[in-house]
Design a protein around this motif. Sequence first.
Motif, PDB file in Angstrom:
ATOM      1  N   GLN A 157      10.587   4.390   7.441  1.00 35.44           N
ATOM      2  CA  GLN A 157      11.621   3.391   7.722  1.00 35.44           C
ATOM      3  C   GLN A 157      11.940   2.537   6.495  1.00 35.44           C
ATOM      4  N   GLY A 158      11.267   2.837   5.373  1.00 35.49           N
ATOM      5  CA  GLY A 158      11.516   2.090   4.157  1.00 35.49           C
ATOM      6  C   GLY A 158      10.735   0.803   4.054  1.00 35.49           C
ATOM      7  N   GLU A 159       9.796   0.577   4.987  1.00 36.44           N
ATOM      8  CA  GLU A 159       8.985  -0.642   4.969  1.00 36.44           C
ATOM      9  C   GLU A 159       7.771  -0.445   4.062  1.00 36.44           C
ATOM     10  N   THR A 160       7.436  -1.471   3.306  1.00 41.34           N
ATOM     11  CA  THR A 160       6.279  -1.410   2.421  1.00 41.34           C
ATOM     12  C   THR A 160       4.991  -1.313   3.231  1.00 41.34           C
ATOM     13  N   VAL A 161       4.090  -0.420   2.806  1.00 44.49           N
ATOM     14  CA  VAL A 161       2.808  -0.248   3.486  1.00 44.49           C
ATOM     15  C   VAL A 161       1.883  -1.380   3.078  1.00 44.49           C
TER      16      VAL A 161
ATOM     17  N   GLN B 226      -9.284   3.829 -14.946  1.00 41.55           N
ATOM     18  CA  GLN B 226      -8.708   3.926 -16.280  1.00 41.55           C
ATOM     19  C   GLN B 226      -7.640   5.003 -16.389  1.00 41.55           C
ATOM     20  N   ASN B 227      -7.738   6.035 -15.569  1.00 41.77           N
ATOM     21  CA  ASN B 227      -6.910   7.215 -15.775  1.00 41.77           C
ATOM     22  C   ASN B 227      -5.983   7.558 -14.623  1.00 41.77           C
ATOM     23  N   MET B 228      -5.937   6.727 -13.596  1.00 38.36           N
ATOM     24  CA  MET B 228      -5.090   7.017 -12.452  1.00 38.36           C
ATOM     25  C   MET B 228      -4.071   5.913 -12.215  1.00 38.36           C
ATOM     26  N   GLN B 229      -2.924   6.312 -11.726  1.00 34.54           N
ATOM     27  CA  GLN B 229      -1.945   5.352 -11.212  1.00 34.54           C
ATOM     28  C   GLN B 229      -2.160   5.300  -9.703  1.00 34.54           C
ATOM     29  N   LEU B 230      -2.585   4.167  -9.186  1.00 33.74           N
ATOM     30  CA  LEU B 230      -2.967   4.046  -7.785  1.00 33.74           C
ATOM     31  C   LEU B 230      -1.902   3.309  -6.991  1.00 33.74           C
ATOM     32  N   SER B 231      -1.829   3.628  -5.704  1.00 32.16           N
ATOM     33  CA  SER B 231      -0.990   2.836  -4.813  1.00 32.16           C
ATOM     34  C   SER B 231      -1.620   1.456  -4.649  1.00 32.16           C
ATOM     35  N   ASP B 232      -0.814   0.471  -4.268  1.00 35.65           N
ATOM     36  CA  ASP B 232      -1.333  -0.887  -4.075  1.00 35.65           C
ATOM     37  C   ASP B 232      -2.549  -0.891  -3.151  1.00 35.65           C
ATOM     38  N   SER B 233      -2.518  -0.012  -2.171  1.00 39.97           N
ATOM     39  CA  SER B 233      -3.584   0.027  -1.168  1.00 39.97           C
ATOM     40  C   SER B 233      -4.899   0.547  -1.722  1.00 39.97           C
TER      41      SER B 233
ATOM     42  N   CYS C 115       7.825   8.501  -3.941  1.00 41.96           N
ATOM     43  CA  CYS C 115       8.714   9.556  -3.458  1.00 41.96           C
ATOM     44  C   CYS C 115       7.932  10.796  -3.047  1.00 41.96           C
ATOM     45  N   THR C 116       6.918  11.146  -3.827  1.00 47.95           N
ATOM     46  CA  THR C 116       6.081  12.294  -3.461  1.00 47.95           C
ATOM     47  C   THR C 116       5.355  12.029  -2.147  1.00 47.95           C
ATOM     48  N   ALA C 117       4.856  10.802  -1.972  1.00 52.22           N
ATOM     49  CA  ALA C 117       4.180  10.442  -0.723  1.00 52.22           C
ATOM     50  C   ALA C 117       5.138  10.540   0.465  1.00 52.22           C
ATOM     51  N   LEU C 118       6.373  10.064   0.301  1.00 57.83           N
ATOM     52  CA  LEU C 118       7.370  10.164   1.368  1.00 57.83           C
ATOM     53  C   LEU C 118       7.710  11.607   1.680  1.00 57.83           C
ATOM     54  N   THR C 119       7.828  12.438   0.643  1.00 55.99           N
ATOM     55  CA  THR C 119       8.155  13.852   0.832  1.00 55.99           C
ATOM     56  C   THR C 119       7.067  14.570   1.613  1.00 55.99           C
ATOM     57  N   VAL C 120       5.817  14.339   1.232  1.00 52.24           N
ATOM     58  CA  VAL C 120       4.696  14.979   1.933  1.00 52.24           C
ATOM     59  C   VAL C 120       4.577  14.438   3.356  1.00 52.24           C
ATOM     60  N   SER C 121       4.827  13.150   3.530  1.00 57.03           N
ATOM     61  CA  SER C 121       4.779  12.562   4.867  1.00 57.03           C
ATOM     62  C   SER C 121       5.825  13.197   5.782  1.00 57.03           C
ATOM     63  N   GLN C 122       7.040  13.366   5.272  1.00 54.23           N
ATOM     64  CA  GLN C 122       8.105  13.985   6.065  1.00 54.23           C
ATOM     65  C   GLN C 122       7.764  15.439   6.386  1.00 54.23           C
ATOM     66  N   LEU C 123       7.164  16.145   5.435  1.00 49.48           N
ATOM     67  CA  LEU C 123       6.841  17.555   5.610  1.00 49.48           C
ATOM     68  C   LEU C 123       5.717  17.768   6.614  1.00 49.48           C
ATOM     69  N   THR C 124       4.749  16.855   6.635  1.00 52.94           N
ATOM     70  CA  THR C 124       3.564  17.035   7.470  1.00 52.94           C
ATOM     71  C   THR C 124       3.588  16.244   8.770  1.00 52.94           C
ATOM     72  N   GLY C 125       4.429  15.211   8.836  1.00 52.89           N
ATOM     73  CA  GLY C 125       4.439  14.351  10.007  1.00 52.89           C
ATOM     74  C   GLY C 125       3.328  13.324  10.003  1.00 52.89           C
TER      75      GLY C 125
ATOM     76  N   PRO D 223      -1.662  -1.742 -12.624  1.00 54.08           N
ATOM     77  CA  PRO D 223      -0.867  -2.268 -11.506  1.00 54.08           C
ATOM     78  C   PRO D 223      -0.547  -1.159 -10.510  1.00 54.08           C
ATOM     79  N   GLY D 224      -0.591  -1.486  -9.220  1.00 48.40           N
ATOM     80  CA  GLY D 224      -0.417  -0.477  -8.187  1.00 48.40           C
ATOM     81  C   GLY D 224       1.039  -0.108  -7.945  1.00 48.40           C
ATOM     82  N   VAL D 225       1.214   0.993  -7.205  1.00 47.19           N
ATOM     83  CA  VAL D 225       2.536   1.460  -6.800  1.00 47.19           C
ATOM     84  C   VAL D 225       2.721   1.133  -5.326  1.00 47.19           C
ATOM     85  N   ALA D 226       3.821   0.502  -4.987  1.00 49.05           N
ATOM     86  CA  ALA D 226       4.090   0.163  -3.587  1.00 49.05           C
ATOM     87  C   ALA D 226       4.579   1.398  -2.853  1.00 49.05           C
ATOM     88  N   LEU D 227       3.865   1.787  -1.795  1.00 49.28           N
ATOM     89  CA  LEU D 227       4.294   2.894  -0.954  1.00 49.28           C
ATOM     90  C   LEU D 227       5.149   2.361   0.185  1.00 49.28           C
TER      91      LEU D 227
END
Length: 445
Positions: free
Chosen positions: A88-92, A308-315, A191-201, A80-84
């Motif tokens: 603004q807190g909106e689901t991708v 089999q070995n990765m946790q993927l985002s929904d996308s 959370c890691t995706a949000l952190t990197v997004s904020q850091l890189t723009g 099952p995917g992870v919702a990014l």
Amino acid sequence: MPPHSPDIDEPAGEPAARRKAARGPRPKKLATIARHGRLKRSSPVATGLKILASTLAVALVSGGIVAGIALWDVAATVKPGVALVDAQGETVTDLPAIGAYPGGVNLLIVGSDSRAGQDPVFGDAEEETGNLNDVTMLVHISEDHSNATVVSFPRDMFVSIPSCPDPTGGSFDSMSRQKINTSLSYGGLACTALTVSQLTGLEIPFAAEVQFSGVMAMSTALGGVTVCVADPIEDEYTNTFLSAGEHTLEGYEALQFLRTRHGVGDGSDLSRISNQQVFLSAMMQQVKSAETLTNPAILYSLAKAAAQNMQLSDSLTSLDTMIAIAMTLREVDLSNIAFVQYPNEAVEGGVEPIDDAATALFAALANDQPIQLTGATGAGAVANPADPAPAGPAEGADAGADPAATAPPADAADTSAGAVVLPSSVQGQTADQRTCSRGRTLENQ
């Protein structure tokens, strides 16, 4: 030696034995049906054409069945995917096709140190596991598919962590100064995706988290990766002992090579990053030369290893999306693929960003401009001894940099028009640059 926080590196054990494939029952012979009467003669040419047509039909039908089974098999293993969410807190959601994605493709790859669900050789899942993103890499592919950049973020770099969604409901408070590798434990992959997004723009619509077994499976799917070792690597923590020369690594050995830091450079996480870039550039050279991305069997193996070995985002849980990103990378020339380390400087207890250099780097990525490196490769890598020595340090290179670290090739100025020349504090290499791991022996540790 740059500061770093301790990590858990365990002595290696023997991987679990492979299970033998079970043999199915032999097919029964079909009874022969007797035919009576006179048959019409066929010319040799007509007979040959019929045989050829029959063979092609069988091949096409069976190939389609195999492909269908393969796709179903991979799809069945996707977790099952992870919702990014965006800033603004909106689901991708409602992502456009890869080829039309505005601003190119931004894919975050996170390597977790969690032992949960892993082979016991990596330690007790309850006693020794954490949930830290000790490897954090952002892959950016330009919209026109002419260039790509892979940015590695030092695990001990102090950054601010934004408010992140709590997977169980609600949200976590923001933090002004924490090491980036704690973001996974605070709020998971999102959370890691949000952190990197904020850091890189940069907006990050795609993300994947991989554990130890995933790295092993994917290197095995490629048939191993051949790396160059300039000086012996000796690391008792990961049980990695490699002599100088070339080594083809896959599975457990490949993973331990990527994990070692005691055995390369100055023993820091920054040296480990440049050593990982030696592996990544060698892997890309191998993938390109062997036409791996046009081989359906290897693509299937890679897709299954990821599923089999990765946790993927929904996308990313859609198979066509995963394959489309792989095919997009196929179009980029090796000289236009750069592996870089997020620019940083040492502070007490870790490192912190060099803002001016980081701004230049991510402005180039946001504008889909190619980059030109002037910095060294880092303390964990050196030029391949088999290649001619460069004429001298690149103009503007840091005079205090490690002399063993490799400067860019002498012809680095010959880049495509519009390339952004980055300051020397941005270290790394291009995928076509032949480098070797700078080993470190036990007596120097």
